[in-house]
Design a protein around this motif. Structure first.
Motif, PDB file in Angstrom:
ATOM      1  N   ILE A 280      28.810  57.975 -53.744  1.00  0.00           N
ATOM      2  CA  ILE A 280      28.556  58.990 -54.039  1.00  0.00           C
ATOM      3  C   ILE A 280      28.460  59.891 -54.485  1.00  0.00           C
ATOM      4  O   ILE A 280      27.865  60.701 -55.296  1.00  0.00           O
ATOM      5  N   LEU A 281      29.837  60.278 -55.544  1.00  0.00           N
ATOM      6  CA  LEU A 281      29.845  60.576 -56.714  1.00  0.00           C
ATOM      7  C   LEU A 281      29.690  60.161 -57.844  1.00  0.00           C
ATOM      8  O   LEU A 281      29.388  60.882 -59.077  1.00  0.00           O
ATOM      9  N   GLY A 282      29.595  58.847 -58.094  1.00  0.00           N
ATOM     10  CA  GLY A 282      29.231  58.255 -58.514  1.00  0.00           C
ATOM     11  C   GLY A 282      30.535  58.031 -60.061  1.00  0.00           C
ATOM     12  O   GLY A 282      30.178  57.449 -61.242  1.00  0.00           O
ATOM     13  N   VAL A 283      31.497  58.382 -59.755  1.00  0.00           N
ATOM     14  CA  VAL A 283      33.318  58.272 -60.658  1.00  0.00           C
ATOM     15  C   VAL A 283      33.715  57.244 -59.396  1.00  0.00           C
ATOM     16  O   VAL A 283      34.102  56.240 -58.903  1.00  0.00           O
ATOM     17  N   SER A 284      33.605  55.146 -60.910  1.00  0.00           N
ATOM     18  CA  SER A 284      34.714  54.513 -60.701  1.00  0.00           C
ATOM     19  C   SER A 284      36.322  54.842 -62.111  1.00  0.00           C
ATOM     20  O   SER A 284      36.058  55.507 -62.592  1.00  0.00           O
ATOM     21  N   ALA A 285      36.560  53.716 -61.224  1.00  0.00           N
ATOM     22  CA  ALA A 285      38.350  54.120 -61.724  1.00  0.00           C
ATOM     23  C   ALA A 285      38.494  53.355 -63.737  1.00  0.00           C
ATOM     24  O   ALA A 285      37.514  52.135 -63.969  1.00  0.00           O
ATOM     25  N   THR A 286      39.308  54.189 -64.270  1.00  0.00           N
ATOM     26  CA  THR A 286      39.379  53.421 -65.306  1.00  0.00           C
ATOM     27  C   THR A 286      40.023  52.333 -65.337  1.00  0.00           C
ATOM     28  O   THR A 286      40.998  51.942 -65.097  1.00  0.00           O
ATOM     29  N   PRO A 287      39.365  51.304 -66.483  1.00  0.00           N
ATOM     30  CA  PRO A 287      40.495  50.039 -65.864  1.00  0.00           C
ATOM     31  C   PRO A 287      41.613  50.129 -66.817  1.00  0.00           C
ATOM     32  O   PRO A 287      41.922  51.561 -68.046  1.00  0.00           O
ATOM     33  N   VAL A 288      42.667  49.876 -65.749  1.00  0.00           N
ATOM     34  CA  VAL A 288      43.940  50.368 -66.500  1.00  0.00           C
ATOM     35  C   VAL A 288      44.742  50.262 -68.364  1.00  0.00           C
ATOM     36  O   VAL A 288      45.699  51.328 -68.324  1.00  0.00           O
ATOM     37  N   ASP A 289      44.421  49.388 -68.993  1.00  0.00           N
ATOM     38  CA  ASP A 289      44.943  49.260 -70.250  1.00  0.00           C
ATOM     39  C   ASP A 289      44.429  50.107 -71.088  1.00  0.00           C
ATOM     40  O   ASP A 289      44.429  50.901 -72.153  1.00  0.00           O
ATOM     41  N   ASP A 290      43.245  50.287 -70.601  1.00  0.00           N
ATOM     42  CA  ASP A 290      42.097  51.477 -71.258  1.00  0.00           C
ATOM     43  C   ASP A 290      43.407  53.395 -71.286  1.00  0.00           C
ATOM     44  O   ASP A 290      42.864  53.939 -72.115  1.00  0.00           O
ATOM     45  N   VAL A 291      43.529  53.506 -69.603  1.00  0.00           N
ATOM     46  CA  VAL A 291      44.218  54.685 -69.808  1.00  0.00           C
ATOM     47  C   VAL A 291      45.507  53.842 -70.146  1.00  0.00           C
ATOM     48  O   VAL A 291      46.101  55.845 -71.293  1.00  0.00           O
ATOM     49  N   LEU A 292      46.244  53.352 -70.375  1.00  0.00           N
ATOM     50  CA  LEU A 292      47.550  53.409 -71.041  1.00  0.00           C
ATOM     51  C   LEU A 292      47.528  53.050 -72.964  1.00  0.00           C
ATOM     52  O   LEU A 292      48.413  53.246 -73.451  1.00  0.00           O
ATOM     53  N   ARG A 293      45.925  52.636 -73.517  1.00  0.00           N
ATOM     54  CA  ARG A 293      46.381  52.646 -74.618  1.00  0.00           C
ATOM     55  C   ARG A 293      45.444  54.087 -74.837  1.00  0.00           C
ATOM     56  O   ARG A 293      45.955  54.456 -76.283  1.00  0.00           O
ATOM     57  N   GLU A 294      45.233  54.568 -73.739  1.00  0.00           N
ATOM     58  CA  GLU A 294      45.316  56.329 -74.810  1.00  0.00           C
ATOM     59  C   GLU A 294      46.606  56.710 -74.755  1.00  0.00           C
ATOM     60  O   GLU A 294      46.410  58.115 -75.415  1.00  0.00           O
ATOM     61  N   VAL A 295      47.470  56.522 -73.600  1.00  0.00           N
ATOM     62  CA  VAL A 295      48.167  56.689 -73.862  1.00  0.00           C
ATOM     63  C   VAL A 295      48.972  56.494 -75.087  1.00  0.00           C
ATOM     64  O   VAL A 295      50.095  57.615 -75.438  1.00  0.00           O
ATOM     65  N   LEU A 296      49.128  55.224 -75.681  1.00  0.00           N
ATOM     66  CA  LEU A 296      49.969  55.174 -76.676  1.00  0.00           C
ATOM     67  C   LEU A 296      49.071  55.994 -78.173  1.00  0.00           C
ATOM     68  O   LEU A 296      50.056  56.277 -79.096  1.00  0.00           O
TER      69      LEU A 296
END
Length: 296
Positions: A280-296
């Motif tokens: 309904i809202l059109g939001v999906s989970a970002t792949p884990v590795d992409d989230v962790l790369r942003e942390v790094l």
């Protein structure tokens, strides 16, 4: 021009502010320190949100009020009702739409996958406060929705994972964590939390009910291992904190005593269902590795 007020200045609040500003919408961020991201359309104001008259003044004329702030973790039962009451009163006075950032505590230690319509049956002090805040807002007659996030991870996150696992893994140090190491657990990325807040604020169907932030579900050992692999750190050395560890630490800092209430049932995965948010809202989970790369 559409305008919004965001109470709070944490990572999710800041990301939401930037998403709105980048779409050409004006944002006023309110916090005790007046912090927030730098953007020409983001106005940062230092104010106490429990000062209802001042909050009302700052909210007047806005389209939406986002509530992302919280008192110190150990002081929720004493301080959260006053903050939530002030926010709700400002919403009633100004007629703005109200988007609350919540969490999963109010469900209690239930078997998942947990959907947003699960009953709020938790009995702990912090959990009851969270449940009461939502129930009072939902029964007040205002235009309100709550976006419920799982444990945060990602750039800027402030959570058990970011504080007790992330840095230790990157520095190659042993990890001691108050969580079962190999039981699946849902995690919400900061960016996905911000996108869900914004999407809910813009969708008429979102109001009058709660939504779950999209999550990735894996064990804390798996998440730590993915971070180590991406960063080139050695394989994490991890141990689970015992109840005795938490009890002893509570003598040094009140935060630790509060963790007893929110630990999941031994051996039970803590998994949420966010399919309605996707559909309904059109939001999906970002792949884990992409989230962790942003942390790094």
């Amino acid at each position: 021009m559409t305008s919004h007020v965001i109470v709070g200045r944490g990572a999710a609040a800041s990301r939401a502010a930037l998403l709105l500003a980048e779409d050409g919408e004006r944002v006023r961020m309110i916090s005790r320190t007046g912090g927030g991201p730098d953007h020409p359309l983001v106005d940062k104001v230092a104010a106490d949100a429990t000062d209802t008259d001042r909050l009302t003044e700052l909210t007047e004329g806005a389209d939406t009020l986002f509530s992302t702030a919280a008192p110190p973790y150990h002081a929720w039962p004493e301080q959260f009702p006053a903050l939530a009451g002030s926010l709700l009163t400002a919403v009633k006075r100004t007629g703005v739409a109200y988007v609350m950032l919540g969490n999963l505590y109010a469900y209690g230690p239930v078997d998942g996958p947990i959907t947003p319509d699960f009953p709020l049956t938790a009995t702990g002090r912090k959990s009851l406060v969270r449940a009461r805040i939502w129930e009072e807002a939902a029964a007040s007659g205002v235009k309100v929705t709550e976006v419920r996030a799982a444990q945060f991870y990602g750039a800027g996150a402030f959570s058990v994972f970011s504080l007790m696992v992330q840095r230790q893994v990157l520095e190659g140090r042993p990890v001691l964590v108050p969580q079962e190491l190999d039981v699946p657990h849902s995690y919400s990325a900061i960016g996905d939390t911000a996108r869900t807040l914004v999407a809910a604020s813009r969708h008429e169907q979102a109001y009058g009910r709660a939504w779950h932030v999209p999550t990735s579900t894996l064990s804390v050992r798996e998440l730590a291992g993915r971070l180590a692999d991406l960063s080139g750190a050695p394989e994490p050395r991890m141990e689970e904190m015992t109840e005795r560890d938490l009890t002893l630490l509570a003598f040094t800092e009140p935060f630790w005593a509060e963790l007893h209430e929110v630990l999941t049932k031994p051996g039970h995965p803590f998994v949420i269902d966010y399919s309605e948010t996707e559909k309904i809202l059109g939001v999906s989970a970002t792949p884990v590795d992409d989230v962790l790369r942003e942390v790094l």
